[in-house]
Design a protein around this motif. Sequence first.
Motif, PDB file in Angstrom:
ATOM      1  N   PRO A 169      -4.824 -10.797 -14.333  1.00  0.00           N
ATOM      2  CA  PRO A 169      -4.343 -10.275 -13.054  1.00  0.00           C
ATOM      3  C   PRO A 169      -3.207 -11.119 -12.472  1.00  0.00           C
ATOM      4  CG  PRO A 169      -6.745 -10.405 -13.062  1.00  0.00           C
ATOM      5  CD  PRO A 169      -6.262 -11.093 -14.304  1.00  0.00           C
ATOM      6  N   GLN A 170      -3.285 -12.457 -12.662  1.00  0.00           N
ATOM      7  CA  GLN A 170      -2.288 -13.328 -12.037  1.00  0.00           C
ATOM      8  C   GLN A 170      -0.898 -13.151 -12.634  1.00  0.00           C
ATOM      9  OE1 GLN A 170      -5.373 -14.290 -12.887  1.00  0.00           O
ATOM     10  NE2 GLN A 170      -6.129 -14.349 -10.776  1.00  0.00           N
ATOM     11  N   ALA A 171      -0.828 -12.636 -13.878  1.00  0.00           N
ATOM     12  CA  ALA A 171       0.479 -12.404 -14.484  1.00  0.00           C
ATOM     13  C   ALA A 171       1.192 -11.252 -13.783  1.00  0.00           C
ATOM     14  CB  ALA A 171       0.326 -12.095 -15.973  1.00  0.00           C
ATOM     15  N   MET A 172       0.414 -10.271 -13.311  1.00  0.00           N
ATOM     16  CA  MET A 172       1.007  -9.132 -12.610  1.00  0.00           C
ATOM     17  C   MET A 172       1.083  -9.379 -11.120  1.00  0.00           C
ATOM     18  SD  MET A 172      -0.797  -5.921 -14.501  1.00  0.00           S
ATOM     19  CE  MET A 172       0.206  -4.616 -13.798  1.00  0.00           C
ATOM     20  N   LYS A 173       0.137 -10.153 -10.621  1.00  0.00           N
ATOM     21  CA  LYS A 173       0.036 -10.348  -9.188  1.00  0.00           C
ATOM     22  C   LYS A 173      -0.400 -11.781  -8.899  1.00  0.00           C
ATOM     23  CE  LYS A 173      -2.304  -8.629  -5.148  1.00  0.00           C
ATOM     24  NZ  LYS A 173      -2.252  -7.465  -4.320  1.00  0.00           N
ATOM     25  N   MET A 226       0.860  -1.190   0.000  1.00  0.00           N
ATOM     26  CA  MET A 226       0.000   0.000   0.000  1.00  0.00           C
ATOM     27  C   MET A 226       0.890   1.231   0.000  1.00  0.00           C
ATOM     28  SD  MET A 226      -1.315   0.915   3.751  1.00  0.00           S
ATOM     29  CE  MET A 226      -1.644  -0.728   4.303  1.00  0.00           C
ATOM     30  N   GLU A 227       0.263   2.362  -0.296  1.00  0.00           N
ATOM     31  CA  GLU A 227       0.993   3.614  -0.241  1.00  0.00           C
ATOM     32  C   GLU A 227       0.266   4.552   0.710  1.00  0.00           C
ATOM     33  OE1 GLU A 227       3.827   5.430  -3.506  1.00  0.00           O
ATOM     34  OE2 GLU A 227       1.748   5.834  -3.962  1.00  0.00           O
ATOM     35  N   GLY A 255      -3.622  -2.592  -8.000  1.00  0.00           N
ATOM     36  CA  GLY A 255      -3.408  -3.974  -7.572  1.00  0.00           C
ATOM     37  C   GLY A 255      -2.662  -4.080  -6.247  1.00  0.00           C
ATOM     38  N   ALA A 256      -2.974  -3.202  -5.262  1.00  0.00           N
ATOM     39  CA  ALA A 256      -2.249  -3.152  -3.985  1.00  0.00           C
ATOM     40  C   ALA A 256      -0.763  -2.885  -4.234  1.00  0.00           C
ATOM     41  CB  ALA A 256      -2.466  -4.407  -3.151  1.00  0.00           C
ATOM     42  N   ALA A 257      -0.528  -1.814  -4.987  1.00  0.00           N
ATOM     43  CA  ALA A 257       0.822  -1.272  -5.168  1.00  0.00           C
ATOM     44  C   ALA A 257       1.764  -2.176  -5.955  1.00  0.00           C
ATOM     45  CB  ALA A 257       1.445  -0.902  -3.817  1.00  0.00           C
ATOM     46  N   VAL A 258       1.210  -2.916  -6.956  1.00  0.00           N
ATOM     47  CA  VAL A 258       2.123  -3.729  -7.769  1.00  0.00           C
ATOM     48  C   VAL A 258       2.638  -2.982  -8.999  1.00  0.00           C
ATOM     49  CG1 VAL A 258       1.319  -6.006  -7.045  1.00  0.00           C
ATOM     50  CG2 VAL A 258       0.233  -4.899  -8.989  1.00  0.00           C
ATOM     51  N   ALA A 259       1.907  -1.953  -9.459  1.00  0.00           N
ATOM     52  CA  ALA A 259       2.342  -1.248 -10.669  1.00  0.00           C
ATOM     53  C   ALA A 259       1.660   0.117 -10.718  1.00  0.00           C
ATOM     54  CB  ALA A 259       1.970  -2.055 -11.911  1.00  0.00           C
ATOM     55  N   PRO A 260       2.243   1.067 -11.447  1.00  0.00           N
ATOM     56  CA  PRO A 260       1.589   2.374 -11.611  1.00  0.00           C
ATOM     57  C   PRO A 260       0.228   2.209 -12.281  1.00  0.00           C
ATOM     58  CG  PRO A 260       3.870   2.482 -12.320  1.00  0.00           C
ATOM     59  CD  PRO A 260       3.576   1.041 -12.068  1.00  0.00           C
ATOM     60  N   ALA A 261      -0.749   3.014 -11.834  1.00  0.00           N
ATOM     61  CA  ALA A 261      -2.124   2.868 -12.340  1.00  0.00           C
ATOM     62  C   ALA A 261      -2.295   3.573 -13.682  1.00  0.00           C
ATOM     63  CB  ALA A 261      -3.111   3.406 -11.304  1.00  0.00           C
ATOM     64  N   THR A 262      -1.533   3.136 -14.682  1.00  0.00           N
ATOM     65  CA  THR A 262      -1.679   3.703 -16.018  1.00  0.00           C
ATOM     66  C   THR A 262      -2.708   2.873 -16.794  1.00  0.00           C
ATOM     67  OG1 THR A 262       0.037   2.253 -16.853  1.00  0.00           O
ATOM     68  CG2 THR A 262       0.749   4.403 -16.048  1.00  0.00           C
ATOM     69  N   ALA A 263      -3.199   3.451 -17.891  1.00  0.00           N
ATOM     70  CA  ALA A 263      -4.173   2.719 -18.706  1.00  0.00           C
ATOM     71  C   ALA A 263      -3.568   1.415 -19.221  1.00  0.00           C
ATOM     72  CB  ALA A 263      -4.639   3.596 -19.865  1.00  0.00           C
ATOM     73  N   ALA A 264      -2.292   1.451 -19.611  1.00  0.00           N
ATOM     74  CA  ALA A 264      -1.645   0.245 -20.139  1.00  0.00           C
ATOM     75  C   ALA A 264      -1.600  -0.848 -19.076  1.00  0.00           C
ATOM     76  CB  ALA A 264      -0.230   0.577 -20.625  1.00  0.00           C
ATOM     77  N   ASN A 265      -1.236  -0.479 -17.843  1.00  0.00           N
ATOM     78  CA  ASN A 265      -1.174  -1.471 -16.774  1.00  0.00           C
ATOM     79  C   ASN A 265      -2.562  -1.967 -16.380  1.00  0.00           C
ATOM     80  OD1 ASN A 265       1.592  -1.619 -16.524  1.00  0.00           O
ATOM     81  ND2 ASN A 265       1.698   0.034 -15.029  1.00  0.00           N
TER      82      ASN A 265
END
Length: 325
Positions: free
Chosen positions: A294-298, A211-212, A276-286
Motif C-alpha cells: 500500500p505504501q508504494a501507491m499511497k 474522495m469522489e 485508496g481514497a482516490a489514489v488510483a482506479p479500482a481495477t483488479a491490477a491496482n
Amino acid sequence: MATLLAGCGGAQSALAPAGLEGERVAALIGWLATGGGLIWAVVVGASVAAVRRRAAMSEPSARQLIVVGGVLFPTVVLAVLLYYGLYLMSELRQGPAQRQVAISGERFWWRIRYLDGMAGAPAAADSPPSAPSGPALFETANELRLPVGEITELLLTSPDVIHSFWVPALAGKMDLVPGHVTRLYVQPTRVGRYRGSCAEFCGAGHALMGMEVVVMERAAFDAWLAAQQRPSVDDSAAARLFVARGCGGCHTVRGTQADGRIGPDLTHIGSRRLLGAAVAPATAANLARFIRGPQAMKPGAQMPPFGMLPAPEIEMLAQWLAGLK
Ligand code: CUA
C-alpha cells in the motif's frame, strides 16, 4: 492570465460550481475579484496622474482626498462586503435536509455512513439542525453519492486528528474535529463527478486523502442506495481466503465473516471508481498492487503490506474485490 485561469476548471474547482453553496462562494469570489480589481485600477491611475501632474495640490483638496479616498471609501466598501458575506453565510449554514450522511475522517481516508430515518421526511422550513437520527443503513468509503437538487446534511467528525472536508465545486470547507460533530449542508445542482480532498494537514497521508462525489438523478441514486444496502453474500474460496489471511481483521465485507472496523468497508468496493481514497482506479491490477504494498501507491497508508502472500492468492483476492459490485 488565460493560461493560469485554464487551470481553474475541472472536477475540483471552486470556480466551476456544482452546488448551491459552491455557486454562492463562486459569486463572492467574482465580486471580491471585480471590486479589488477596480480599486487597484483607481489607485494605480491616481498614482500615475500624481506623478505626471507634479503640481502641488491645495491643502483643502488634499485633505478632502484623504478623507474621501482613505476613510470614507474603504469604510463603505468593506461594510458592503461584510454585509454581503454575512448575508451569504446566513443562507448557507442551514437545512432542512432530506437525508443525513455521517462522515468520519480517518487516517487517511473517509468513512461514510448513510443514516436511516430522514429520507423523504417532510421539509419544515424552520426545523432546527437535526441530531443524528437512526442507525446507519450501510457504510462505505471515499465515494460520496448524492441526489441532484436535494439537501443532504453531512455530519462530520474524526476519531483522532483534525481533517477538513473540502469539495470545492459543492461547498466551502468544514473541519472534522475529534469529539465534535460539525455540519455541512450540500445541495448539488449538476449531475456529475466531483473531486474533494482533505484540506487540513493530518499526517503523512494527507496529500493523498482524496474522495469522489458522484451527483446522480434521484432514480439512479435510489437504485444505488438499495444496491449498497445489500450484502455481498458470498462463500466463495476467495471470500474464505480474505478471512483466512487476516484481511477481515480490519475490513468488513457484509455477507462474509469479514467484519473488521479499522479500515474501509469493502462490501461494494468494485462499484467504486477509485481505491485508496482516490489514489488510483479500482481495477483488479491496482487492487493487487495495493495489497502487495500500500505504501508504494499511497505513502503513509496504515495498512501493512501483504507482499509475502503467494502471487496467485493476491491475484485471487484482487479479482474478487474488483468483482464486488
Ligand atoms: Cu486528512 Cu489531511
